[in-house]
Write an enzyme that holds these catalytic residues in place. Structure first.
Site, PDB file in Angstrom:
ATOM      1  N   SER A  70       0.809  -1.218   0.000  1.00  0.00           N
ATOM      2  CA  SER A  70       0.000   0.000   0.000  1.00  0.00           C
ATOM      3  C   SER A  70       0.840   1.264   0.000  1.00  0.00           C
ATOM      4  O   SER A  70       0.307   2.363   0.041  1.00  0.00           O
ATOM      5  CB  SER A  70      -0.922   0.000   1.226  1.00  0.00           C
ATOM      6  OG  SER A  70      -0.160  -0.189   2.400  1.00  0.00           O
TER       7      SER A  70
ATOM      8  N   ASN B 215      -2.905  -2.425  13.657  1.00  0.00           N
ATOM      9  CA  ASN B 215      -4.366  -2.274  13.642  1.00  0.00           C
ATOM     10  C   ASN B 215      -4.827  -0.956  14.255  1.00  0.00           C
ATOM     11  O   ASN B 215      -5.736  -0.296  13.737  1.00  0.00           O
ATOM     12  CB  ASN B 215      -5.028  -3.442  14.378  1.00  0.00           C
ATOM     13  CG  ASN B 215      -4.836  -4.766  13.665  1.00  0.00           C
ATOM     14  OD1 ASN B 215      -4.183  -4.815  12.613  1.00  0.00           O
ATOM     15  ND2 ASN B 215      -5.376  -5.829  14.214  1.00  0.00           N
TER      16      ASN B 215
ATOM     17  N   HIS C  41     -38.642  23.017 -13.033  1.00  0.00           N
ATOM     18  CA  HIS C  41     -38.754  22.099 -14.176  1.00  0.00           C
ATOM     19  C   HIS C  41     -37.996  22.654 -15.394  1.00  0.00           C
ATOM     20  O   HIS C  41     -38.313  22.306 -16.520  1.00  0.00           O
ATOM     21  CB  HIS C  41     -40.208  21.854 -14.587  1.00  0.00           C
ATOM     22  CG  HIS C  41     -41.128  21.470 -13.478  1.00  0.00           C
ATOM     23  ND1 HIS C  41     -41.574  20.184 -13.300  1.00  0.00           N
ATOM     24  CD2 HIS C  41     -41.697  22.196 -12.467  1.00  0.00           C
ATOM     25  CE1 HIS C  41     -42.392  20.137 -12.239  1.00  0.00           C
ATOM     26  NE2 HIS C  41     -42.472  21.344 -11.716  1.00  0.00           N
TER      27      HIS C  41
ATOM     28  N   LYS D 242     -15.975  27.475 -30.959  1.00  0.00           N
ATOM     29  CA  LYS D 242     -16.540  26.978 -29.700  1.00  0.00           C
ATOM     30  C   LYS D 242     -15.836  27.511 -28.463  1.00  0.00           C
ATOM     31  O   LYS D 242     -14.626  27.665 -28.445  1.00  0.00           O
ATOM     32  CB  LYS D 242     -16.465  25.435 -29.663  1.00  0.00           C
ATOM     33  CG  LYS D 242     -17.317  24.730 -30.671  1.00  0.00           C
ATOM     34  CD  LYS D 242     -18.803  24.795 -30.363  1.00  0.00           C
ATOM     35  CE  LYS D 242     -19.176  24.039 -29.137  1.00  0.00           C
ATOM     36  NZ  LYS D 242     -19.045  22.591 -29.260  1.00  0.00           N
TER      37      LYS D 242
ATOM     38  N   ASN E  65     -16.143  26.100 -24.698  1.00  0.00           N
ATOM     39  CA  ASN E  65     -16.822  25.039 -23.943  1.00  0.00           C
ATOM     40  C   ASN E  65     -16.577  25.159 -22.438  1.00  0.00           C
ATOM     41  O   ASN E  65     -15.448  25.374 -22.012  1.00  0.00           O
ATOM     42  CB  ASN E  65     -16.333  23.679 -24.429  1.00  0.00           C
ATOM     43  CG  ASN E  65     -16.646  23.451 -25.896  1.00  0.00           C
ATOM     44  OD1 ASN E  65     -17.700  23.860 -26.374  1.00  0.00           O
ATOM     45  ND2 ASN E  65     -15.733  22.832 -26.609  1.00  0.00           N
TER      46      ASN E  65
ATOM     47  N   GLU F 247     -18.223  21.135 -16.625  1.00  0.00           N
ATOM     48  CA  GLU F 247     -18.608  19.775 -17.015  1.00  0.00           C
ATOM     49  C   GLU F 247     -17.818  18.735 -16.229  1.00  0.00           C
ATOM     50  O   GLU F 247     -18.375  17.731 -15.760  1.00  0.00           O
ATOM     51  CB  GLU F 247     -18.365  19.559 -18.511  1.00  0.00           C
ATOM     52  CG  GLU F 247     -19.285  20.360 -19.407  1.00  0.00           C
ATOM     53  CD  GLU F 247     -18.849  20.262 -20.862  1.00  0.00           C
ATOM     54  OE1 GLU F 247     -19.389  19.410 -21.586  1.00  0.00           O
ATOM     55  OE2 GLU F 247     -17.938  21.030 -21.269  1.00  0.00           O
TER      56      GLU F 247
ATOM     57  N   TYR G 250     -10.435  -6.510  12.823  1.00  0.00           N
ATOM     58  CA  TYR G 250      -9.737  -6.069  11.628  1.00  0.00           C
ATOM     59  C   TYR G 250      -9.744  -7.172  10.573  1.00  0.00           C
ATOM     60  O   TYR G 250      -9.534  -8.345  10.874  1.00  0.00           O
ATOM     61  CB  TYR G 250      -8.273  -5.716  11.962  1.00  0.00           C
ATOM     62  CG  TYR G 250      -7.507  -5.238  10.744  1.00  0.00           C
ATOM     63  CD1 TYR G 250      -7.610  -3.923  10.311  1.00  0.00           C
ATOM     64  CD2 TYR G 250      -6.727  -6.117   9.994  1.00  0.00           C
ATOM     65  CE1 TYR G 250      -6.936  -3.489   9.173  1.00  0.00           C
ATOM     66  CE2 TYR G 250      -6.050  -5.688   8.858  1.00  0.00           C
ATOM     67  CZ  TYR G 250      -6.158  -4.378   8.450  1.00  0.00           C
ATOM     68  OH  TYR G 250      -5.519  -3.954   7.322  1.00  0.00           O
TER      69      TYR G 250
ATOM     70  N   LYS H 217      -8.383   3.399   1.862  1.00  0.00           N
ATOM     71  CA  LYS H 217      -7.573   4.596   1.639  1.00  0.00           C
ATOM     72  C   LYS H 217      -7.752   5.257   0.271  1.00  0.00           C
ATOM     73  O   LYS H 217      -8.035   6.460   0.209  1.00  0.00           O
ATOM     74  CB  LYS H 217      -6.105   4.275   1.900  1.00  0.00           C
ATOM     75  CG  LYS H 217      -5.792   4.215   3.384  1.00  0.00           C
ATOM     76  CD  LYS H 217      -4.501   3.510   3.685  1.00  0.00           C
ATOM     77  CE  LYS H 217      -4.608   2.797   5.019  1.00  0.00           C
ATOM     78  NZ  LYS H 217      -5.533   1.616   4.987  1.00  0.00           N
TER      79      LYS H 217
END
Lengths: 457, 457, 457, 457
Positions: free
Chosen positions: B23, B110, B156, B283, B285, B290, B317, B325
């Site tokens: 890890s 732990n 709406h 364009k 954008n 987004e 554990y 993580k």
């Protein structure tokens, strides 16, 4: 009336569209809150001179009558009325006539539904909190009934160290206490009155929203009318807290399902919480525990439904929001049912001390105790850890037991070993010698008992 | 050293298994917390006489040196050491020699990993809260810069009523304030020290866990060692709060994306937050908006990962927990980045008053105002609602405007109409006449400004 | 009988436990399949000499009678019988007496429920596929009715290029075709008969499972009895396919909601698919589209429920699996309803060519056409791209239009420009000049029409 | 070049915005596919006379050189170039100069990214299918090595009946075969070439998209340019199939984790797949199995990310879609790693026949065998079921064993009992007597072995 908004329409909605969009089949749960809100609202309208006081009184009296019918289960919901609001409005019109036409003044269904949903959540979440306390008490009593029992605790589902069963149970009580905390925080955060925000911008009429707030017992009044009608945080936060609780349930039930196997054989779940098999007459299956574990998916899925529902919706109200109800209702109702079932389950759960004792015979359980014995004699953690590793491996390889080793044999592993190390190798000694705060020692567990008795009474 | 637990093994793990289980590539984020925790722990071990005070001092000094290297980015993590704990332990051994072998006394990975994760969360969530305040201030300033602008509000996505743009912005500020509240509640709930719970049952050594609690500044010490090492609520609760905030972001960005279309054309998002097209040179954008909307999926998915991870895990554990993580780290880091981006976005966002004005010309915006005009003259809600419906339909059908109707024509719709109703049909009048608490009137918005200035300064 | 497995129990289950665990309220949907499966099973048992042929005939006749009652809605389900199997079994016993006691030979509820669920899925998914074709036909007809209409297409919700509305509609048809493909694949994969796998290990009785397979029309017989009763892939795969389809619906509905705003104003959704507002009489809200978009959360959440349910379950059957039903049933029923609603929606949807035309006037739509004009004259993509960028920026900055530039002015941007470039600047020309396979040109769209007419008829 | 679209911009993007929006850190995985697609595209442009053939050749040669560098790991990605396309484009420009400016003719990043992603999926999913076969072979070999071993099978984690361990293993092989089927179906469905759809509407240049389709080996060419650039079904479908496979893994690993407890003690997982404890030297933890179970959350969460991402996006391309990559890549890479780990795990897994035998002594395992013995003598299922229930309860209550009952005692339970019923009470007899197709009998298992040997070789 059918629909609130019918007046200017040329056509009519499609019957399939009605089937799809009508919410009365589930939002009928809000009927009582709709009445309670209406009574407060009408009173305010009357007090502020927006509608005649006499009409306000008629409305209040009518809604009280309807509310009583709802409470006693006598109110008949009409499935052709699209939602709970139109059902109540129609019933009121039938009851008091023309005065009913003034109720919907200075409010809109946009703020009204938020009011109803908040009242529902406040009531049901408080009830849920009480049920959690009931379950905690049930677990606490179970723990106290079995305060002497020592059992293996597991990491990686591999037996690791010996603990008091009661200590394990008190971990559940801790988990549930956090669940209560989250529900309480959600309650405080949602405890604001949205009514009077109208469709989204407020009203030109001289309303007194704070009067309604006081009448309904809210802590405060919402400050922004657009946010008032757009916000569904309180629903998501509620279901989110319930999802974490259901996760806790799944872990408890997993423990119990494993402990109830014939291989572990630590507990006997009462028949009232089990079923048999249609083809294997000897089976006793922990169905309720399995179903509770399975319902985790239900509550998670409901949280998912709500989060997806809200994603990317422009402010303010959108019809999508109607769909916030089924996931909330199902989550609340299922969690309350499971709380009650778990309470009963722990009330009737039996422990099998003899079977548990069979599993506590392994000397490996004392490895940490032995390691700390060496550390207390000044050995470093690293050296102590390695020494115990070799000791246990040595015994395993030669098929011997530590308790049978002579002092001389022990000293070969480490000179700091003396014969007294063998006194550690008993379950009672192992738990009793624990000293750290929050440990599994009987003293620590007794302290926890006292703490929870105070909290839960 | 490679692995903490290597001593008694005959074989060695598979290299693919190492790749899968190590890890260090992500838990390196915890290195500083691992040192800080170690310093407090060593000091307590020394004070309690569990290890020599001289060794405790060496450990503290060594960990401080390592901590400084980490802070300055000079610490080199070794990918062959499986996790952050073994990296720090090895570095300490190299630095101070044998004394390092005493650090891991009366603790376990732990409890240690829970400590590190809680310290990480406490620091990062507090930082996140500050960033939310920064964003709120940015939105508040934007709202104040455009306090005169009146725009259509939508339900709406259909234009409904006129509101102050500032009022709409203040709805965002409300949403963010709830996000802060949830993070603060999570912080209080998680602010308990787990260290000293060891693997799961506590220690036989005479530790003083409350000293560590004080040294590290925790509010309290965990009460149950099993719960201490099993609990991941604080991670799920954190990501759950972030998921709701990301939902809020998606709604804000959806608003902006719609407003930035050439059809709505209400705002101009700064080029620094946009991109162009490789094939359509004209364009502009709204990419950042987004992407922020899209990241909602990321945070939701991370919450889902965590919930699924914990489902059905028996206490205590289990190795599965390592996977808590990446979803936490990604969620925190992405949300912090988005908070900063949104802060800049509102700082540079331009409003197009002329274009907005084009869309506010429709008399339908005043339907509620006209309805409430009638109500104030004693007409019931129902009758007023129907009257306005007919009035607007009448004008639509005949292609006329209300403002051009004579008093006589108006009275045909309802005798209570007088010519003064036509004075209502101006944007400024519409917002100014709102009276209810929390409405969009300039007075209400000014009150909100004052409130937030106090809160945010 | 109440419960299948009651014989050896001392106690009885708790009434709350019954409420929680009984499934008859939803698995009643499987009643007909339970009968059909039973008829085939009984016939096989008779043919194989496992039960008397006379009993087999009685069972079949009884189940046929019960099946007819179910079909006509006359069968009364008893909520005190825990599930569909016990309901049918009890009804059969009442109808034919002792012979009914032989039906459950060489089967178990573990294989029986999988059989019922597979039969349900096979029938309902095939029906869903037909409904998808109906919707595709409805969209195709809509596209053909409006084959002349040219509209802006959007990337990033910024208007990009001009396309035929029909071409946009045919994208929907493509999406739906993939949805059908996924359902068809799921159908083929699940089309195997599990009955006769019994609890998990098969039977010592001389059954002929392949006869049952043939009688029920399955493609094949499952090969492994443990997998047969553990497998719920077919349910997850079905809901997964439906989840993707609901995602498609959410995209279509988002398009329509945006197009139906007064700012875009491209389409008029029929009143039968809309509702009005209780407080704003002028509103026409696209409720059905919003609800369909919102139900995406429902279907996603159901998929989530199923995936979480199965996570980490040991083989073989666990009671958790009972909870696979509500998410499947809700998903199938809601998706079928939405398919029918969308079919009607496109049948009644009106297009507003004049309003669309207003939005097609911008010369920026032709930037790619102009760029490719230059490329055809030998200019590189990069140079052509930059040139068009400057041309459009130049016009924007000077407030001019390309169509008004002289040839000389054009040549300042690039010597390869000639006056004929201005002929490109018309919507009809823009779409007509597209040449690539699958493009938006009328020829390409006509080809697509022809293709889908063949597929869908 | 930095960004593809930079030409007409006044400002520049924010550095934080770049950090947030650049995708090169993960889309670098697509580099080789970007080259391969570019080579085919350039060749088609040359053949069709859209660009000079000499330039087409230069482009192809340059991209081949770049592709080789990528394959050998020598290509250096520049993190300041926003994505994989701009990295390749810049490298090509540096390599071949001006001709590179023609590559992006008649394509757009919108169709290009779909091409790259489809090529990635086609390659990686086919590889995944091979890895699944490898795992199936590993399980099959494991099953064959232990073909004699009889073990308890569980329902509800309660021991139910005896089965061959090999039969249980073959259930895993069945599950994996369905996983392959889903991936294969996804592959066929996605195997269509989108390149040449350009931004969304196609091109006016005389391209030959079908030539590119053939050069790249696609099955077909996409028929609708709007759908081509909007569609991400293939990604969701891929991850959906992987999510179901990860669910299968979680079930297998749960089995193994339970079997590896000291209480069950059926198997010994190799040390290469385990780890020890830092504080308990005797522990051997099944970490790899736990992590694989935990990664189920990862894959589910990734599916969730993708579904949420797409929800409610209007057609056609939106920048949100960029975020489809990390969840896909992580899912593919983790699943491939887990497939390899599981393959090794079964290669090294040891079975403990003596320990298993301890658990097979319970006579309850034969309840179905005894019941079917009675059924074969003409007793009804119901009566046989009840009889066996009473027999087992009787023995349990009196502490006796069936095998010790006299014929007379047996006949008290049912007159059809004879002494030969006691011959049934042996594990070998129980599995051998199973007759139904797909059962756990050695004959049935041998048939399955043969079947899978043929399929997998």
């Amino acid at each position: 009336m059918g629909k609130f908004w019918g007046s200017r329409f040329d056509g009519s909605t499609d019957s399939l569209a009605d089937e799809f969009s009508f919410s009365i089949s589930y939002d009928c749960r809000l009927a009582l809150y709709d009445c309670i809100g209406g009574i407060a609202h009408a009173r305010m309208l009357g007090e502020c001179g927006i509608i005649p006081k006499s009409d306000a009184k008629k409305i209040a009296a009518g809604l009280k009558r309807i509310g009583k019918k709802i409470e006693s289960g006598q109110f008949k919901f009409d499935p052709r009325e699209e939602d709970v609001h139109s059902n109540i409005q129609s019933a009121l019109k039938k009851d008091i006539g023309a005065a009913a036409d003034r109720l919907h003044t200075a409010r809109s269904r946009n703020d009204l539904i938020v009011l109803d949903m908040k009242l529902y959540c406040l009531v049901e979440l408080n009830l849920t909190i009480e049920m959690i306390s009931d379950l905690q008490r049930s677990i606490l009593e179970f723990a106290k009934r079995h305060r002497e029992i020592i059992m293996p605790a597991y990491t990686h589902l591999q037996s690791a160290q010996l603990v008091l069963l009661a200590h394990h149970m008190l971990a559940y009580v801790e988990m549930l206490e956090r669940d209560k905390g989250r529900l309480k925080d959600a309650i405080v955060r949602m405890d604001t009155n949205p009514l009077g925000s109208c469709a989204l911008s407020g009203s030109t009429l001289p309303t007194d929203r704070k009067m309604v707030t006081e009448l309904l017992g809210f802590l405060a009044t919402t400050n922004n009318s657009i946010d008032s009608v757009s916000d569904r945080d309180f629903i998501i936060e509620s279901v989110s807290a319930l999802a974490m609780m259901s996760m806790h349930f799944s872990r408890m039930c997993e423990d119990l399902i494993v402990w109830a196997t014939s291989e572990f054989n630590f507990v006997d779940i009462d028949w009232s919480m089990c079923t048999g098999s249609s083809i294997m007459p000897h089976k006793k299956n922990p169905d309720i525990c399995e179903l509770i574990r399975g319902e985790t998916g239900t509550i998670y899925g409901n949280l998912n439904k709500l989060l997806v529902l809200l994603k990317g919706l422009p402010l303010t109200y959108n019809r999508d929001l109607q769909l916030d109800k089924p996931p909330l209702f199902e989550s609340v109702e299922k969690m309350q049912l499971m709380l009650q079932l778990l309470e009963k389950l722990f009330q009737t759960l039996k422990v099998k001390p003899d079977q548990i004792a069979i599993q506590t015979g392994n000397e490996s359980f004392y490895s940490v105790d032995i390691m700390e014995y060496l550390i207390q004699k000044g050995v470093t953690y690293r050296e102590a850890h390695d020494t115990v590793g070799k000791l246990i491996k040595g015994c395993l390889d030669q098929g011997g037991r530590i308790v049978d080793l002579t002092e001389a044999q022990l000293k070969k592993y480490h000179p700091k070993f003396a014969a007294d190390v063998k006194k550690l190798l008993k379950p009672e000694i192992s738990v009793k010698r624990k000293k750290s705060y929050g440990s599994t020692s009987p003293t620590s567990v007794a302290r926890q008992f006292k703490y929870w008795e105070k909290i839960l009474n």
